[in-house]
Design an enzyme around this catalytic site. Structure first.
Site, short mmCIF file in Angstrom:
data_model
loop_
_atom_site.label_atom_id
_atom_site.label_comp_id
_atom_site.label_asym_id
_atom_site.label_seq_id
_atom_site.Cartn_x
_atom_site.Cartn_y
_atom_site.Cartn_z
CB THR A 151 0.67 -26.14 -65.32
OG1 THR A 151 2.08 -26.30 -65.17
CG2 THR A 151 1.54 -27.56 -64.62
CE LYS A 177 4.70 -27.13 -66.65
NZ LYS A 177 5.03 -26.63 -64.34
CB THR A 188 6.48 -26.90 -61.14
OG1 THR A 188 6.58 -26.94 -60.28
CG2 THR A 188 8.24 -28.09 -61.72
CD GLU A 274 2.74 -18.06 -63.82
OE1 GLU A 274 2.29 -19.56 -63.20
OE2 GLU A 274 3.34 -16.86 -62.95
CG ASN A 400 1.31 -15.79 -60.64
OD1 ASN A 400 1.15 -16.66 -60.41
ND2 ASN A 400 1.98 -14.81 -61.93
CB SER A 405 -12.24 -12.05 -59.22
OG SER A 405 -11.03 -11.93 -59.74
#
Lengths: 405, 405
Positions: A151, A177, A188, A274, A400, A405
């Protein structure tokens, strides 16, 4: 027992492919449909998210694995098929479609989805993509499948090992992943593991259920347990070893090889969390029992305060002790030693649960690396465990929160 | 039963003061030493952090409150006296020094510290500051004490209510500090509550222990339970009501008034969380039991993914369902309704645990406010509870990671 190149196609008799079929609504040509197929029917096992809100594919996969057999994995990215209309029906249709094109039974297919939640997964892209996907199957297609399940992962993730079982050369390969987001969904974790070892489905389930306690269950990016997490393993027996049907030396070897693969992938997932700039490993030693060591190491790498400190390259050992102190475990917090290390060296920062005088400059230099290890010794037993996470950064908040924007 | 101005000095017979004595090593004239003294000996009770690593003052306060009596609170900010040399000795010396200057017994003093952990707390600033502190005591000094316990709180926090007990006008007043950081430490929540009601120490403990389940224990800034959290309450009986010695109407009234104070302060703490731009309230209704409602609402406001989405003003209801799904509670996740609201209006985003079609523009407008409410209805019972948190922002990462630059 050694690492080799490759992923799910490293073991004998597994083909894979990944194509773009257009599941994402956005304009993109990212691959979004992955297929792994074994030449022979496999014994199979899986573990799933503990979240009470579960993706629809989990119900279907669970049903299909009741007999402990599988021959293929079909997985799309871009839509999680969770909290969405007709989820189970669509997951079943996906299996039917794949079964028809591959020429196998639908009940031998493991189906997974990852991506947006709350949006209807439509069949059209599958209908368009299944034929080229099956056509693209190859014994060298592992990386394409690894890419198709991504993803917002920044790199595809694969690992494989080779080892001996009953005089035969066996292999375990896998892809995973993680920790990526697409508007609007949640991280996930998926992992598909293949092996050409012969092992009964019950022993396979036992191996996997035990393994994840020290691999995938010991990583955290943000503590948010996803609705779709699935780890599935398929064993086709083509390496020719005597089938592993019970505990013993062969089973131990198999578990050891499995751990080599899953730990590497777990670390890759944590490092690619992330917004992450650093992989953080916490090793807890001297623990009274294994579960305490697991719980404490995971608490440390899950602490937002510690994760922020690592981003700031600050040897804030007080936050390590704080996270250990609130972990749900039974132990004494009176004689804890903390050391931090990286390629740049090692430094003791806490002894007897209090400040151990050290150079802050040296500590900052050690923490400037991209792989940081935090060693915590409880000094009260022989057990140990590790956990892996990443730093908390501006980019985590950006990815997140700020995607509009 | 009504809110009135003031804090710990709102009830009769409580004086307070706050001064700068120089506990912080940095150049600053911030007040760092607070004192609250009752004219009469009080019944007293407290609750403490569940963290296994505890600040030294907690051991001393726990000892001093064994008899259920206290007359004063002394609290410094700037150093937590935790994982630091001679911690218990220094906390005791602080009580001795305060007792000597006030003219009371040391064992009637509640002592707390908040700030840096792992650094030795030295007596010199106390020795210098205690005399002016005691001299500054006044019946109007509540705000000075509220300011002196602040760490990186951006505003001081006070609240008071007035109510009737047995024909007498009683008051409960309080101050709290939260969620602030100083290099290198962790967020600590402290709250001191005073009342001129007459109530036995056992009933006071019962009231406080019950109250925090729906107030201070239902807030989270980053999920990191501090080593020093303490909530203490003192009752001096000066309002003249018949002493509350058992459950009954008067006790219920007292608990209700206490809840009015602690809930307001809990919300103030959440709103002033590190880097926060929004207060987030999650109300869970239709729950099978109270504990499930508490657990689920707290899980929602604790989710980094949801907190980031709120910062991004994104009505990401999937993250609400995800956080509910992994909360440690027993319930059905099949028929959940989610609504989001603020001053700008209200919008339903999820029904029957799936997407409820809505305008994303309207949702974003609602979430542009600084106070957001998320209503979750489980549709399976009559119980409800709320929790309060804040958004996860770039500034949280900056405050906790980037302070060196």
């Amino acid at each position: 027992m050694q690492y080799i190149d490759g992923g799910v196609c490293a073991p004998k008799g597994f083909q894979a492919a990944g194509v773009h079929c257009g599941i994402r609504s956005k304009n993109t040509d990212k691959k979004d449909l992955a297929l792994i197929v074994s030449d022979e029917l496999c014994t199979a096992a899986a573990v799933y998210t503990q979240n009470k809100v579960k993706g629809a594919p989990i119900a279907v996969t669970r049903e299909h694995l009741k007999d402990g057999k599988a021959k293929a994995v079909i997985c799309n990215s871009g839509n999680a098929n969770t909290c969405a209309p007709n989820g189970v029906e669509i997951a079943k249709k996906t299996c039917d479609l794949a079964a028809e094109h591959i020429g196998i039974k639908a009940e031998n297919i493991i189906v997974c989805s990852t991506g947006v939640i709350g949006e209807e997964l439509i069949m059209e892209p599958f209908e368009k993509g299944m034929k080229p996907l099956v056509k693209a199957l190859s014994y060298e297609g592992g990386t394409l499948a690894a890419e198709a399940i991504m993803t917002t992962d920044t790199v595809s993730k694969e690992c494989a090992v080779e080892f001996e079982l009953g005089g035969k050369t066996c292999r375990i390969g896998a892809t995973a992943k993680g920790s990526g987001m697409i508007n609007p969904n949640m991280a996930t974790m998926l992992s598909f593991i293949t092996t050409d070892a012969a092992i009964s489905s019950s022993m396979l389930q036992q191996a996997l259920s035990q393994d994840i306690k020290d691999s995938y269950n010991q990583i955290s990016v943000d503590g948010d347990t996803s609705t779709n997490d699935t780890v599935a393993i398929m064993a086709n027996g083509l390496c020719g070893n005597p089938e592993i049907k019970e505990d013993g030396e062969a089973f131990k070897q198999f578990c050891k090889a499995l751990a080599m693969v899953t730990k590497v992938l777990a670390k890759k997932l944590a490092a690619d969390g992330e917004g992450a700039t650093k992989l953080i490993e916490c090793q807890v030693t001297g623990a009274p029992d294994k579960e305490t060591a697991r719980s404490l190491s995971k608490s440390v790498i899950s602490s937002d305060l510690l994760k922020s400190a690592m981003f700031g390259e600050d040897a804030n050992w007080g936050r390590v002790l704080c996270a250990i102190g609130y972990a749900p475990a039974d132990f004494s917090a009176d004689d804890i030693t903390v050391e931090m290390s990286s390629k740049k060296g090692s430094i003791k920062v806490c002894e007897h649960s209090a400040l151990y005088p050290h150079s802050e400059e040296k500590a900052a230099e050690i923490l400037s690396e991209t792989e940081i290890k935090i060693d915590v010794n409880l000094n009260q037993g022989q057990e140990q465990a590790a956990a892996w996470g990443c730093d908390l950064t501006y980019d985590y908040v950006k990815i997140n929160g700020d995607y509009r924007s």
